[in-house]
Write an enzyme that holds these catalytic residues in place. Sequence first.
Site, mmCIF file in Angstrom:
data_model
loop_
_atom_site.group_PDB
_atom_site.id
_atom_site.type_symbol
_atom_site.label_atom_id
_atom_site.label_comp_id
_atom_site.label_asym_id
_atom_site.label_seq_id
_atom_site.Cartn_x
_atom_site.Cartn_y
_atom_site.Cartn_z
ATOM 1 N N CYS A 34 0.871 -1.179 0.000
ATOM 2 C CA CYS A 34 0.000 0.000 0.000
ATOM 3 C C CYS A 34 0.909 1.230 0.000
ATOM 4 C CB CYS A 34 -0.846 -0.009 1.267
ATOM 5 S SG CYS A 34 0.191 0.059 2.748
ATOM 6 N N GLU A 61 -0.063 -0.438 16.437
ATOM 7 C CA GLU A 61 -0.844 0.726 15.998
ATOM 8 C C GLU A 61 -1.778 1.217 17.099
ATOM 9 O OE1 GLU A 61 -2.949 0.526 12.180
ATOM 10 O OE2 GLU A 61 -4.436 1.902 13.028
ATOM 11 N N THR A 82 -6.503 0.634 11.610
ATOM 12 C CA THR A 82 -6.695 0.763 10.156
ATOM 13 C C THR A 82 -6.751 -0.575 9.417
ATOM 14 O OG1 THR A 82 -4.300 0.921 9.898
ATOM 15 C CG2 THR A 82 -5.509 3.008 10.038
ATOM 16 N N CYS A 105 -8.384 1.489 6.451
ATOM 17 C CA CYS A 105 -7.863 2.244 5.311
ATOM 18 C C CYS A 105 -8.276 1.614 3.982
ATOM 19 C CB CYS A 105 -6.349 2.357 5.420
ATOM 20 S SG CYS A 105 -5.516 0.834 4.979
ATOM 21 N N SER A 121 1.283 -9.644 10.829
ATOM 22 C CA SER A 121 0.667 -8.619 9.976
ATOM 23 C C SER A 121 -0.849 -8.723 10.076
ATOM 24 C CB SER A 121 1.116 -8.825 8.530
ATOM 25 O OG SER A 121 0.326 -8.049 7.664
HETATM 26 O O1 0CG Z 1 -1.467 -5.029 9.120
HETATM 27 P P1 0CG Z 1 -0.571 -4.473 10.136
HETATM 28 O O2 0CG Z 1 -1.141 -3.248 10.800
HETATM 29 O O3 0CG Z 1 -0.142 -5.468 11.169
HETATM 30 O O4 0CG Z 1 0.753 -3.925 9.449
HETATM 31 P P2 0CG Z 1 1.584 -4.324 8.172
HETATM 32 O O5 0CG Z 1 2.949 -3.742 8.402
HETATM 33 O O6 0CG Z 1 1.537 -5.761 7.864
HETATM 34 O O7 0CG Z 1 0.897 -3.591 6.929
HETATM 35 C C1 0CG Z 1 0.442 -2.323 6.878
HETATM 36 C C2 0CG Z 1 1.229 -1.331 7.561
HETATM 37 C C3 0CG Z 1 1.890 -0.527 8.137
HETATM 38 FE FE1 SF4 Z 2 -0.973 0.859 4.471
HETATM 39 FE FE2 SF4 Z 2 -3.362 1.391 5.319
HETATM 40 FE FE3 SF4 Z 2 -1.466 0.845 7.096
HETATM 41 FE FE4 SF4 Z 2 -1.398 3.115 5.733
HETATM 42 S S1 SF4 Z 2 -2.951 2.535 7.205
HETATM 43 S S2 SF4 Z 2 0.305 1.703 6.073
HETATM 44 S S3 SF4 Z 2 -2.261 2.568 3.755
HETATM 45 S S4 SF4 Z 2 -2.297 -0.550 5.552
#
Ligand code: 0CG
Ligand code: SF4
Length: 330
Positions: free
Chosen positions: A30, A144, A182, A212, A240
């Site tokens: 992304c 996050e 997200t 997102c 992830s």
């Molecule tokens: O999906 P999460 O939030 O565990 O993170 P990942 O690093 O796999 O991908 C999106 C981001 C940042």
């Molecule tokens: Fe990617 Fe969505 Fe995470 Fe941003 S919030 S890093 S666009 S997965």
Amino acid sequence: MARTLGHMSAGTPSTESAKRVLLAKPRGYCAGVDRAVIAVEKALELYGPPVYVRKEIVHNRHVVDTLRERGVIFVDETSEVPEGELVVFSAHGVSPAVHAEAAERNLRTIDATCPLVTKVHKEVNRFARDDFDILLIGHHGHEEVEGTSGEAPEHVQLVDTAEDVAKAEIRDPSKVVWLSQTTLSVDETMERVDQLRERFPNLADPPSDDICYATSNRQVAVKAMAGECDLVLVVGSRNSSNSKRLVEVALQAGAKDAHLIDYAREVDESWLEGVGTVGVTSGASVPDVLVMELLEWLAERGWGEVEEVTTANEKIAFALPRELRSKAGK
Ligand code: 0CG
Ligand code: SF4
């Protein structure tokens, strides 16, 4: 939904027409991941190793191992970074306490927090200022939500499971809002919101979607093909969140079987027994080279016919973190 047919060059073309691969699009990187990985690469280029990164820059084993080989030192906390050194904050975001600690230790910082995570931090601040109770839907222990909650810990309660819904306590039923991580399953989140709204009928919605575009687009794409798949292979790492959700969504949408793998070599050949259609997708932190390796691996075993199933074309890109913009010529 658009479909494009192709053939993998690796291996012999299949004579059994029943063997085919459906390849989801969008999949993989992304805009936030792309930006975060480039930020670390630019930091290495500009300042040379070691570059410290707090936590995994993105939750992908291959990305992390590759950067480590190039001189990145991954740490769990900024307290492990020597005074005066350069540290990059991961795409998942950090709490104000982490920024403060880095400043205290005179660390130079590059903040690779995805702008879409920053948006949720700002929402937390705004609702906290208005003295709302904030019910943050997300997974316990995920970086996050630790960062997001840290914006206003006294206003935020994390809601992960249905039990957490029952446990939530609010002060004023007219001042309660839900926000979210997200990278959740869209459907499961809406279930959680319904449960919360049963308890708190005046529950306010976020000003805009917190899940997102990349997370929801990848779920839509895997759903579109899951019903036709005997097996779905999701390339992504165990930690992830968005990749794990793709396995769950595939199963809920009718895939007969689904697995998460970091590398093609992790596919257990027994999963392929009696399988005709294999669905392939990948999480938002996964470089497409890993998907290409999986397609080659499958082609060598007779699944050489690849049909791309497209449900959206993503054009989003983010500018580099502020600290790198002038230096990197972007
Ligand atoms: O999906 P999460 O939030 O565990 O993170 P990942 O690093 O796999 O991908 C999106 C981001 C940042
Ligand atoms: Fe990617 Fe969505 Fe995470 Fe941003 S919030 S890093 S666009 S997965």
